[in-house]
Enzyme design. Structure first.
Site, PDB file in Angstrom:
ATOM      1  N   TYR A  18      37.835  14.600 -57.269  1.00 16.66           N
ATOM      2  CA  TYR A  18      36.487  14.551 -56.692  1.00 16.66           C
ATOM      3  C   TYR A  18      36.454  15.341 -55.388  1.00 16.66           C
ATOM      4  CZ  TYR A  18      31.997  12.651 -55.197  1.00 16.66           C
ATOM      5  OH  TYR A  18      30.684  12.515 -54.781  1.00 16.66           O
ATOM      6  N   HIS A  22      34.468  19.016 -54.517  1.00 14.30           N
ATOM      7  CA  HIS A  22      33.537  19.156 -53.400  1.00 14.30           C
ATOM      8  C   HIS A  22      34.047  20.140 -52.351  1.00 14.30           C
ATOM      9  CE1 HIS A  22      31.460  15.813 -55.265  1.00 14.30           C
ATOM     10  NE2 HIS A  22      30.432  16.130 -54.504  1.00 14.30           N
ATOM     11  N   TYR A  41      24.882  15.996 -44.701  1.00 22.30           N
ATOM     12  CA  TYR A  41      25.151  15.308 -45.968  1.00 22.30           C
ATOM     13  C   TYR A  41      26.629  14.930 -46.004  1.00 22.30           C
ATOM     14  CZ  TYR A  41      24.831  14.694 -51.118  1.00 22.30           C
ATOM     15  OH  TYR A  41      24.849  14.192 -52.387  1.00 22.30           O
ATOM     16  N   TRP A  76      25.935  21.085 -62.215  1.00 26.78           N
ATOM     17  CA  TRP A  76      26.860  20.328 -61.357  1.00 26.78           C
ATOM     18  C   TRP A  76      27.057  18.913 -61.902  1.00 26.78           C
ATOM     19  CZ3 TRP A  76      30.336  21.310 -57.721  1.00 26.78           C
ATOM     20  CH2 TRP A  76      30.819  20.258 -56.940  1.00 26.78           C
ATOM     21  N   TRP A  77      25.966  18.289 -62.306  1.00 28.99           N
ATOM     22  CA  TRP A  77      26.070  16.931 -62.855  1.00 28.99           C
ATOM     23  C   TRP A  77      26.964  16.904 -64.087  1.00 28.99           C
ATOM     24  CZ3 TRP A  77      20.145  15.658 -62.798  1.00 28.99           C
ATOM     25  CH2 TRP A  77      19.752  15.362 -61.491  1.00 28.99           C
TER      26      TRP A  77
END
Length: 104
Positions: A18, A22, A41, A76-77
């Site tokens: 993960y 990112h 963010y 991306w999802w």
């Protein structure tokens, strides 16, 4: 400036993946987020529960509702769907959190 906080769930054993994904976030996705007015963010992980906690600032909260319409967001999802809880449309299962305290 509007603030939004939410939680998601990472599958056990995927913390490093993960983070890697990112760290290598696609420039076109970053551009879309910035064009939408998103700033400041962050995503945090509770390693004990695998719960991800996200918080962001947005200029116009209504623009956030348009993100799912963009192809790069959908891509991306799908890319992230193998390592975290996702909905049938590949969006992450994301639960809004109630704002109960803020000290600017």
């Amino acid at each position: 400036m509007y603030r939004r906080a939410f939680k998601m769930k990472l599958f056990p054993g995927y913390t490093e993946e993960y983070k890697k994904r990112h760290d290598e976030i696609w420039p076109e996705l970053v551009a879309l987020l910035k064009e939408t007015g998103i700033s400041d963010y962050s995503i945090f992980l509770d390693e004990e529960t695998h719960v991800l906690f996200g918080v962001l600032k947005a200029e116009d909260p209504a623009k956030l509702d348009d993100l799912p319409k963009h192809a790069v967001m959908q891509k991306w999802w799908k890319y992230m769907g193998d390592i975290m809880e996702s909905n049938p449309d590949h969006s992450p299962v994301s639960i809004p959190l109630l704002d109960v305290f803020y000290m600017p």
